[in-house]
Write a protein that holds these residues in place. Structure first.
Motif, PDB file in Angstrom:
ATOM      1  N   ARG A  33      -9.477  -0.531  -1.246  1.00 32.24           N
ATOM      2  CA  ARG A  33      -8.138  -0.365  -0.685  1.00 32.24           C
ATOM      3  C   ARG A  33      -8.122  -0.512   0.840  1.00 32.24           C
ATOM      4  O   ARG A  33      -7.271  -1.196   1.398  1.00 32.24           O
ATOM      5  CB  ARG A  33      -7.589   1.006  -1.089  1.00 32.24           C
ATOM      6  CG  ARG A  33      -6.198   1.317  -0.542  1.00 32.24           C
ATOM      7  CD  ARG A  33      -5.760   2.729  -0.923  1.00 32.24           C
ATOM      8  NE  ARG A  33      -4.440   3.021  -0.367  1.00 32.24           N
ATOM      9  CZ  ARG A  33      -3.290   2.789  -0.991  1.00 32.24           C
ATOM     10  NH1 ARG A  33      -3.288   2.261  -2.191  1.00 32.24           N
ATOM     11  NH2 ARG A  33      -2.138   3.089  -0.412  1.00 32.24           N
ATOM     12  N   ARG A  45      -5.941  -0.995 -10.121  1.00 36.64           N
ATOM     13  CA  ARG A  45      -6.293  -2.094  -9.223  1.00 36.64           C
ATOM     14  C   ARG A  45      -5.090  -3.002  -9.042  1.00 36.64           C
ATOM     15  O   ARG A  45      -4.169  -3.025  -9.855  1.00 36.64           O
ATOM     16  CB  ARG A  45      -7.446  -2.950  -9.785  1.00 36.64           C
ATOM     17  CG  ARG A  45      -8.773  -2.276  -9.875  1.00 36.64           C
ATOM     18  CD  ARG A  45      -9.950  -3.265  -9.866  1.00 36.64           C
ATOM     19  NE  ARG A  45      -9.748  -4.488 -10.604  1.00 36.64           N
ATOM     20  CZ  ARG A  45      -9.927  -4.608 -11.916  1.00 36.64           C
ATOM     21  NH1 ARG A  45     -10.253  -3.579 -12.649  1.00 36.64           N
ATOM     22  NH2 ARG A  45      -9.765  -5.783 -12.506  1.00 36.64           N
ATOM     23  N   LEU A 102       0.826  -1.207   0.000  1.00 38.60           N
ATOM     24  CA  LEU A 102       0.000   0.000   0.000  1.00 38.60           C
ATOM     25  C   LEU A 102       0.860   1.257   0.000  1.00 38.60           C
ATOM     26  O   LEU A 102       0.556   2.233  -0.699  1.00 38.60           O
ATOM     27  CB  LEU A 102      -0.936  -0.010   1.203  1.00 38.60           C
ATOM     28  CG  LEU A 102      -2.051  -1.070   1.185  1.00 38.60           C
ATOM     29  CD1 LEU A 102      -2.773  -1.100   2.529  1.00 38.60           C
ATOM     30  CD2 LEU A 102      -3.044  -0.800   0.051  1.00 38.60           C
ATOM     31  N   GLU A 121      -6.686   1.638  -5.971  1.00 39.41           N
ATOM     32  CA  GLU A 121      -7.945   1.865  -5.264  1.00 39.41           C
ATOM     33  C   GLU A 121      -8.651   0.581  -4.839  1.00 39.41           C
ATOM     34  O   GLU A 121      -9.486   0.610  -3.924  1.00 39.41           O
ATOM     35  CB  GLU A 121      -8.893   2.687  -6.139  1.00 39.41           C
ATOM     36  CG  GLU A 121      -8.367   4.069  -6.502  1.00 39.41           C
ATOM     37  CD  GLU A 121      -9.358   4.861  -7.326  1.00 39.41           C
ATOM     38  OE1 GLU A 121     -10.533   4.436  -7.420  1.00 39.41           O
ATOM     39  OE2 GLU A 121      -8.962   5.909  -7.876  1.00 39.41           O
TER      40      GLU A 121
END
Length: 461
Positions: free
Chosen positions: A44, A104, A17, A24
């Motif tokens: 997320r 993604r 992350l 997202e």
């Protein structure tokens, strides 16, 4: 249970992350008996929870047929109350998807019971079980799959049948078998460039691309892995990549074993070797061409078990249309050297890279189950020191074989259902699940009235 049985950690998710603030959402993907990716798209903010507590998914997700319908005979639907189990992320599979908008990621999952025990109708566990068994016997499998597929136009031709896609570069069309044509590949260069970029983003070493033996047919090879689970992961992920990138370019990636009647079908050849604890290839001979007992017994085991295993290698009704003489698809459990007419080929090349190319599987097969079954066949041959018989030379389609294999889907299902070998190879639960799904799909096909029925009988009987 809140501790991941796969070994995945929150730290992996947090690092990803931090490195990818643009992403997202994430595809969480579990592969069923047919090799179809099933799961969810999560946001997320849900990723950390996936790594700390897994994700509840219904047990029935592993008991679905090819179109996603429940197969009650698997025992995974109402016999279990369709309760939730827990899927956990596979370490190292959290990756960014190339070219998605909004951005993604993707992570592969595996299914476990709520107490952390393996849910053994998950195909990954069938392969992991064979890998562990080989490790106990002192060897470690390495391998890679080849991916053959068609790129088709999204609309059928005037004859009502699929047709090769026009070149995405300039719209040029060819109806010829442009086998090994480099210039023909140039027409699909923008698509293949995106496929390579997407594969690189996932850590997949996609290598050579060729124009194959049919109009619109291509092949991508994958880097040889010392971990066959990773080799299977590479294959399922590359299929998703090809399908997605083809769709973005306005063409259809087709992974049917035989999509066009008059041309060759698409295989999923599995190259496999064994290493000892020091990383040495135990298939490699001391003197070139003087085969080791290890590779001969492995071939013997694969030949002896092929008849029981054909349902894994050719799991669908369409799979069986691929097998025909002079088609580059094998029709008997033969073996040979540098010979593409056999089922089990020892390729030409350096002795250090000695391996078996297992050629029966269509591209529609589940690579986890293919690899598990092939490894079990090799173990069977090594354990019983099975002689593979004489090498097939020349045209492997010309002669018969003393080890018959099923000739159609129905025979293959019956052979698989009755096979003690395949039950042991896949594990009892995976064997029951897989054969029940195949029997249900056979019943679906049998009750469906095909176009050929109308062509032959509508105005004649």
């Amino acid at each position: 249970m809140t501790h991941s049985p796969t070994g995945s950690t929150l730290a992996e998710a947090e690092a990803f992350l931090a490195a990818h603030p643009e992403i997202e959402a994430f595809d969480i993907v579990l592969h069923d008996a047919n090799g179809i990716g099933r799961g969810k798209i999560i946001r997320r903010h849900e990723l950390a929870g996936l790594y700390t507590g897994g994700r509840h998914l219904p047990i029935s997700i592993l008991g679905l047929d090819i179109v996603g319908e429940d197969v009650h005979e698997t025992g995974l639907i109402w016999d279990q109350g369709d309760g939730d189990l827990r899927a956990w992320p596979i370490p190292g599979t959290l990756k960014a998807l190339h070219g998605t908008n909004p951005p993604r990621g993707e992570v592969l999952m595996s299914m476990y019971h709520l107490d952390g025990a393996e849910m053994t109708s998950d195909p990954r566990h069938a392969l992991a079980r064979q890998v562990r068994a080989m490790a106990d016997e002192g060897v470690h499998p390495a391998g890679a799959f080849e991916l053959e597929f068609f790129l088709l136009d999204p609309t059928f031709g005037e004859d009502g049948y699929p047709r090769p896609a026009a070149a995405v570069l300039d719209g040029r069309r060819s109806g010829w078998t442009e086998v090994y044509s480099v210039d023909h590949l140039h027409g699909m260069e923008p698509l293949f460039s995106d496929i390579y970029r997407a594969a690189e983003a996932m850590g997949i070493k996609a290598e050579t691309v060729i124009s194959e033996y049919a109009p619109g047919q291509y092949e991508l090879t994958l880097h040889y892995r010392t971990d066959v689970m990773q080799a299977a992961d590479d294959l399922v992920r590359l299929k998703r990549i090809v399908r997605l990138q083809a769709r973005r370019h306005g063409v259809v990636a087709c992974f049917m074993a035989k999509p066009i009647e008059r041309y060759a079908g698409s295989g999923m050849h599995f190259h496999v070797s064994l290493q000892d604890g020091a990383g040495r290839n135990v298939f490699a001979e001391q003197t070139e061409g003087q085969w080791t007992d290890t590779i001969l017994h492995a071939l013997g085991g694969l030949r002896a078990t092929m008849g029981d295993s054909m349902l894994v290698f050719a799991p669908h009704a369409n799979s069986w249309r691929r097998f025909a003489a002079q088609s580059y698809a094998p029709v008997s459990p033969s073996w040979g050297v540098n010979n593409r007419s056999v089922a089990l080929r020892i390729p030409a090349g350096a002795v250090a890279a000695r391996r078996i190319e297992h050629r029966p599987s269509g591209v529609d097969a589940n690579p986890y189950l293919v690899a598990a079954t092939v490894l079990a066949g090799i173990r069977h041959g090594l354990r019983h020191r099975i002689d593979p018989g004489p090498e097939t030379t020349g045209n492997g389609y010309a002669g018969g074989d003393d080890l018959p294999i099923p000739v159609d889907w129905r025979q293959a299902i019956r052979a698989a259902q009755d096979s003690a070998f395949l039950k042991d190879a896949l594990g009892a639960d995976m064997h029951r699940t897989f054969t029940a799904i195949k029997a249900a799909e056979l019943a679906r096909v049998a009750r469906t009235i095909a176009d050929v029925d109308y062509d032959l009988y509508l105005h004649t009987v």
